[in-house]
Design an enzyme around this catalytic site. Structure first.
Site, PDB file in Angstrom:
ATOM      1  CG  ASP A 121      36.645   0.965 -33.799  1.00 44.72           C
ATOM      2  OD1 ASP A 121      36.400   1.150 -32.595  1.00 44.72           O
ATOM      3  OD2 ASP A 121      37.481   0.133 -34.206  1.00 44.72           O
ATOM      4  CG  ASN A 177      31.433  -6.502 -33.554  1.00 45.37           C
ATOM      5  OD1 ASN A 177      31.094  -7.356 -32.746  1.00 45.37           O
ATOM      6  ND2 ASN A 177      31.356  -5.199 -33.291  1.00 45.37           N
ATOM      7  CE  LYS A 190      16.743  -3.143 -49.674  1.00 50.76           C
ATOM      8  NZ  LYS A 190      16.311  -3.892 -50.790  1.00 50.76           N
TER       9      LYS A 190
END
Ligand SMILES: Cc1cc2nc3c(=O)[nH]c(=O)nc-3n(C[C@H](O)[C@H](O)[C@H](O)COP(=O)(O)O)c2cc1C
Length: 327
Positions: free
Chosen positions: A283, A214, A293
């Site tokens: 969260d 975030n 990957k």
């Protein structure tokens, strides 16, 4: 700007150490922060930084050793008038010689007489060769000054101008400013208290090169941690991946994921008087972390299964001690 940082009157003492070459930047930093600054140079200080540079930056005369007992300036008693005027006295850099003079209370130098007369906080930034700093005489002088209430800042460790590696460097302007604010902060409401502040985002890796996160910058948590430190708190700062230019004064721990954040926080939470949860903890994390990957493999869409991270705030709530403050 916080009201108590506004237009503070600072005496900046500069002594004769090699790191005096940084003192024009310190002066600029103080002026930029809105301080009214009077510069006092020792005689040796003048050998390292020119009064002309400092007076030009300050926009006023600087006080030199030769002023102290001079016919022109002596009658003004600069050691008393500057001491009475100042909200704080900052000596950066502070040589071994000046530390010794301050510890013995000698008054030969204008700067040392001024410190004897000062009623305001005095903050010194020792800077010298690693062996000079570690000498028992210097250590003793620092202890004497600390016992008298002088703030003796920790020198930084790194490469020194004398060619040595080790402790003895003058800290940067930002660190010097923060020490000053701490000395001037009018509230000491957290004196002796242990304060934990979390800050920044967490990164939840999906594979070795990708993560979900975030846009938290950690700035709010940092500001709260700094304020707790100004107020006398012993601050533990647990932060996710974000840039912090100055963590001086904190016990800082760096983590990446929510799981690591929880581990660090729970390990220290028991001893904390105040816990400020300012981190933006993810969260969710990947249910399975891919070891390599994740490839496109001609897929238009793909699905990543996420599982919930533990709620750290709820976990802290469950073990909260009486009197412990959770924010
Ligand atoms: C090139 C040079 C660099 C010096 N650097 C330092 C230094 O970084 N720290 C220190 O304590 N003394 C240093 N000294 C020694 C001081 O200049 C000397 O002790 C002087 O008397 C300090 O006076 P003051 O504290 O009144 O300014 C240095 C001396 C020289 C010649």
């Amino acid at each position: 700007m916080t009201w108590w940082k506004n237009r503070r009157k600072i005496v900046l003492g500069i002594t004769g150490g090699i790191s005096a070459y940084k003192s024009p930047e310190i002066l600029r930093g103080l002026i930029k922060a809105g301080c009214d600054v009077e510069v006092v140079l020792t005689a040796a200080g003048e050998r390292f930084v020119s009064p002309m540079v400092l007076s030009t930056l300050a926009g006023k005369r600087v006080w030199r050793q030769e002023d102290f007992l001079s016919d022109e300036m002596g009658w003004r008693m600069p050691h008393i008038s500057l001491a009475d005027w100042a909200d704080a006295v900052v000596i950066a850099p502070c040589t071994a010689e000046t530390l010794s003079n301050l510890a013995r209370g000698t008054g030969r130098e204008l700067l040392c007489s001024l410190v004897l007369a000062a009623q305001s906080p005095v903050i010194v930034f020792p800077a010298m060769n690693v062996h000079m700093l570690a000498h028992p005489a210097t250590e003793e002088n620092c202890e004497i000054l600390k016992k008298r209430g002088v703030t003796v800042a920790e020198p930084e460790t790194g490469s020194l101008a004398c060619g040595y590696e080790g402790k003895g460097r003058l800290p940067g302007v930002e660190v010097i400013m923060e020490e000053l604010w701490r000395a001037l902060c009018p509230s000491k409401s957290l004196e002796g208290k242990n304060v934990l502040v979390t800050a920044g985002p967490t990164w939840e890796y999906l594979d070795p090169v990708r993560f979900i996160s975030n846009p938290s910058t950690g700035k709010m948590g940092y500001a709260m941690a700094r304020t707790a430190w100004y107020r006398g708190g012993r601050v533990t700062f647990v932060h996710g991946p974000a840039e912090f230019s100055n963590l001086e004064g904190f016990s800082a721990r760096s983590v990446v994921s929510a799981l690591e954040m929880k581990k660090e926080v729970m390990a220290v939470s028991g001893g904390m008087d105040v816990i400020v949860k300012a981190a933006a903890v993810g969260d969710f994390r990947a249910a399975t972390l891919s070891g390599r990957k994740i490839k496109r493999e001609k897929l238009d869409t793909t699905t990543i299964e996420l599982e919930q991270n533990d709620d750290i705030a709820a976990a802290l709530g469950k073990i909260k001690r009486p009197g412990q403050i959770l924010v």
